[in-house]
Design a protein around this motif. Structure first.
Motif, PDB file in Angstrom:
ATOM      1  N   ALA A  93       0.829  -1.203   0.000  1.00  0.00           N
ATOM      2  CA  ALA A  93       0.000   0.000   0.000  1.00  0.00           C
ATOM      3  C   ALA A  93       0.864   1.255   0.000  1.00  0.00           C
ATOM      4  N   ALA A  94       1.911   1.257   0.828  1.00  0.00           N
ATOM      5  CA  ALA A  94       2.799   2.422   0.894  1.00  0.00           C
ATOM      6  C   ALA A  94       3.488   2.659  -0.435  1.00  0.00           C
ATOM      7  N   ARG A  95       3.862   1.584  -1.106  1.00  0.00           N
ATOM      8  CA  ARG A  95       4.528   1.721  -2.400  1.00  0.00           C
ATOM      9  C   ARG A  95       3.614   2.363  -3.442  1.00  0.00           C
ATOM     10  N   HIS A  96       2.301   2.128  -3.287  1.00  0.00           N
ATOM     11  CA  HIS A  96       1.323   2.725  -4.206  1.00  0.00           C
ATOM     12  C   HIS A  96       0.822   4.080  -3.700  1.00  0.00           C
ATOM     13  N   GLY A  97       1.288   4.506  -2.531  1.00  0.00           N
ATOM     14  CA  GLY A  97       0.844   5.781  -1.984  1.00  0.00           C
ATOM     15  C   GLY A  97      -0.571   5.751  -1.452  1.00  0.00           C
ATOM     16  N   ILE A  98      -1.019   4.585  -0.988  1.00  0.00           N
ATOM     17  CA  ILE A  98      -2.380   4.430  -0.485  1.00  0.00           C
ATOM     18  C   ILE A  98      -2.369   4.434   1.039  1.00  0.00           C
ATOM     19  N   PRO A  99      -3.181   5.277   1.686  1.00  0.00           N
ATOM     20  CA  PRO A  99      -3.238   5.272   3.146  1.00  0.00           C
ATOM     21  C   PRO A  99      -3.833   3.975   3.680  1.00  0.00           C
ATOM     22  N   VAL A 100      -3.375   3.564   4.865  1.00  0.00           N
ATOM     23  CA  VAL A 100      -3.818   2.320   5.496  1.00  0.00           C
ATOM     24  C   VAL A 100      -4.542   2.633   6.792  1.00  0.00           C
ATOM     25  N   THR A 101      -5.700   2.003   7.002  1.00  0.00           N
ATOM     26  CA  THR A 101      -6.395   2.087   8.279  1.00  0.00           C
ATOM     27  C   THR A 101      -6.467   0.693   8.875  1.00  0.00           C
ATOM     28  N   LEU A 102      -6.299   0.598  10.198  1.00  0.00           N
ATOM     29  CA  LEU A 102      -6.309  -0.681  10.903  1.00  0.00           C
ATOM     30  C   LEU A 102      -7.584  -0.804  11.733  1.00  0.00           C
ATOM     31  N   HIS A 103      -8.201  -1.973  11.688  1.00  0.00           N
ATOM     32  CA  HIS A 103      -9.469  -2.185  12.385  1.00  0.00           C
ATOM     33  C   HIS A 103      -9.457  -3.532  13.103  1.00  0.00           C
ATOM     34  N   THR A 104      -9.895  -3.536  14.343  1.00  0.00           N
ATOM     35  CA  THR A 104      -9.992  -4.790  15.086  1.00  0.00           C
ATOM     36  C   THR A 104     -11.228  -5.556  14.612  1.00  0.00           C
ATOM     37  N   PRO A 105     -11.266  -6.877  14.839  1.00  0.00           N
ATOM     38  CA  PRO A 105     -12.466  -7.648  14.478  1.00  0.00           C
ATOM     39  C   PRO A 105     -13.723  -7.088  15.132  1.00  0.00           C
ATOM     40  N   THR A 106     -13.604  -6.620  16.372  1.00  0.00           N
ATOM     41  CA  THR A 106     -14.768  -6.061  17.065  1.00  0.00           C
ATOM     42  C   THR A 106     -15.268  -4.807  16.372  1.00  0.00           C
ATOM     43  N   GLU A 107     -14.351  -3.943  15.935  1.00  0.00           N
ATOM     44  CA  GLU A 107     -14.733  -2.731  15.211  1.00  0.00           C
ATOM     45  C   GLU A 107     -15.514  -3.082  13.946  1.00  0.00           C
ATOM     46  N   VAL A 108     -15.007  -4.069  13.218  1.00  0.00           N
ATOM     47  CA  VAL A 108     -15.645  -4.462  11.963  1.00  0.00           C
ATOM     48  C   VAL A 108     -17.035  -5.025  12.227  1.00  0.00           C
ATOM     49  N   LYS A 109     -17.161  -5.871  13.238  1.00  0.00           N
ATOM     50  CA  LYS A 109     -18.463  -6.454  13.567  1.00  0.00           C
ATOM     51  C   LYS A 109     -19.462  -5.378  13.968  1.00  0.00           C
ATOM     52  N   LEU A 110     -18.992  -4.392  14.742  1.00  0.00           N
ATOM     53  CA  LEU A 110     -19.862  -3.289  15.137  1.00  0.00           C
ATOM     54  C   LEU A 110     -20.334  -2.508  13.919  1.00  0.00           C
ATOM     55  N   ALA A 111     -19.421  -2.239  13.007  1.00  0.00           N
ATOM     56  CA  ALA A 111     -19.770  -1.452  11.823  1.00  0.00           C
ATOM     57  C   ALA A 111     -20.759  -2.188  10.930  1.00  0.00           C
ATOM     58  N   ILE A 112     -20.567  -3.482  10.775  1.00  0.00           N
ATOM     59  CA  ILE A 112     -21.373  -4.254   9.832  1.00  0.00           C
ATOM     60  C   ILE A 112     -22.700  -4.714  10.423  1.00  0.00           C
ATOM     61  N   THR A 113     -22.681  -5.182  11.682  1.00  0.00           N
ATOM     62  CA  THR A 113     -23.888  -5.767  12.280  1.00  0.00           C
ATOM     63  C   THR A 113     -24.469  -4.948  13.422  1.00  0.00           C
ATOM     64  N   GLY A 114     -23.669  -4.048  14.005  1.00  0.00           N
ATOM     65  CA  GLY A 114     -24.148  -3.311  15.164  1.00  0.00           C
ATOM     66  C   GLY A 114     -23.854  -4.012  16.471  1.00  0.00           C
ATOM     67  N   TYR A 115     -23.188  -5.169  16.406  1.00  0.00           N
ATOM     68  CA  TYR A 115     -22.889  -5.937  17.609  1.00  0.00           C
ATOM     69  C   TYR A 115     -21.473  -6.487  17.525  1.00  0.00           C
ATOM     70  N   GLY A 116     -20.625  -6.095  18.485  1.00  0.00           N
ATOM     71  CA  GLY A 116     -19.222  -6.485  18.445  1.00  0.00           C
ATOM     72  C   GLY A 116     -18.958  -7.949  18.677  1.00  0.00           C
ATOM     73  N   GLY A 117     -19.959  -8.685  19.158  1.00  0.00           N
ATOM     74  CA  GLY A 117     -19.777 -10.116  19.392  1.00  0.00           C
ATOM     75  C   GLY A 117     -20.450 -10.977  18.344  1.00  0.00           C
ATOM     76  N   ALA A 118     -20.761 -10.401  17.194  1.00  0.00           N
ATOM     77  CA  ALA A 118     -21.446 -11.154  16.139  1.00  0.00           C
ATOM     78  C   ALA A 118     -20.595 -12.322  15.650  1.00  0.00           C
ATOM     79  N   GLU A 119     -21.263 -13.383  15.235  1.00  0.00           N
ATOM     80  CA  GLU A 119     -20.565 -14.553  14.703  1.00  0.00           C
ATOM     81  C   GLU A 119     -20.243 -14.328  13.225  1.00  0.00           C
ATOM     82  N   LYS A 120     -19.321 -15.157  12.726  1.00  0.00           N
ATOM     83  CA  LYS A 120     -18.911 -15.024  11.315  1.00  0.00           C
ATOM     84  C   LYS A 120     -20.102 -15.159  10.372  1.00  0.00           C
ATOM     85  N   LYS A 121     -21.035 -16.051  10.702  1.00  0.00           N
ATOM     86  CA  LYS A 121     -22.198 -16.245   9.839  1.00  0.00           C
ATOM     87  C   LYS A 121     -23.025 -14.969   9.753  1.00  0.00           C
TER      88      LYS A 121
END
Length: 205
Positions: A93-121
């Motif tokens: 990403a750095a070689r292409h000049g693209i900024p990188v953001t880091l996200h924990t699994p809990t952050e992603v689950k909250l963003a997608i489902t609204g619940y940080g303990g959501a299952e993969k399904k």
């Protein structure tokens, strides 16, 4: 905004590219997995992963890379491989000049489902719904990469717009009861709580 999401791993490295409109509507551009065999030398596996990510970035020209944040696990060899793949993704990403953001699994689950303990399904089902797909991308690494890309795009814009939660997933029932009194959706309330907790942790460092 076009975002590439990377779910890092040595055996399977998930890659998802999504376009997100100003109204937060997301569209799938590309999804796939870079695979490397365990018998291959480590440096060659990392080269294969780097080349795969590089090719996707060159073809689809994303504006941002969203990467899963590596966290400690009991299996040291697994977390080491994940960290090595993450380093390669950030380097490309750095070689292409693209900024990188880091996200924990809990952050992603909250963003997608609204619940940080959501299952993969549940995450996979919501990824399919957000992207307008008949089913979640497979394998799970690919769906996780798409979830990361969506999360990265949504967090980059002003405010937060939560995806609608379909009946039967049980996500709303797990959201904080306080959301009923704040006027926020369950996903927005969960996100606000997570942001407050993250801010408190940063102040204590």
């Amino acid at each position: 905004m076009r975002v590439i999401g990377i779910d890092p791993g040595l055996t399977r490295c998930g890659i998802g590219v999504v376009d997100v409109a100003p109204n937060r509507r997301a569209t799938l551009v590309y999804v796939g997995v870079v695979r490397t065999p365990p018998a291959m030398a480590l440096e060659e596996r990392l080269r294969e992963i780097g080349d795969g990510i590089d090719a996707i970035i060159a073809e689809f020209a994303p504006q941002q890379l969203a990467l899963e944040r590596v966290f400690a696990q009991n299996n040291v060899s697994t977390v080491m491989g994940t960290a090595q793949a993450s380093g390669v993704a950030m380097y490309v990403a750095a070689r292409h000049g693209i900024p990188v953001t880091l996200h924990t699994p809990t952050e992603v689950k909250l963003a997608i489902t609204g619940y940080g303990g959501a299952e993969k399904k549940q995450v996979g089902a919501m990824v399919a719904r957000v992207l307008g797909l008949a089913e979640a991308p497979k394998p799970a690494d690919a769906a996780d990469a798409c979830a990361l890309a969506i999360c990265g795009a949504w967090k980059s814009g002003p405010g937060f717009a939560a995806a609608p939660v379909p009946a039967g997933l049980g996500v709303r029932d797990a959201a904080p009861a306080s959301s009923r009194s704040t006027g926020l959706t369950p996903a927005q309330e969960a996100w606000r709580s997570a942001e407050k907790s993250a801010g408190a942790r940063r102040l204590n460092l």
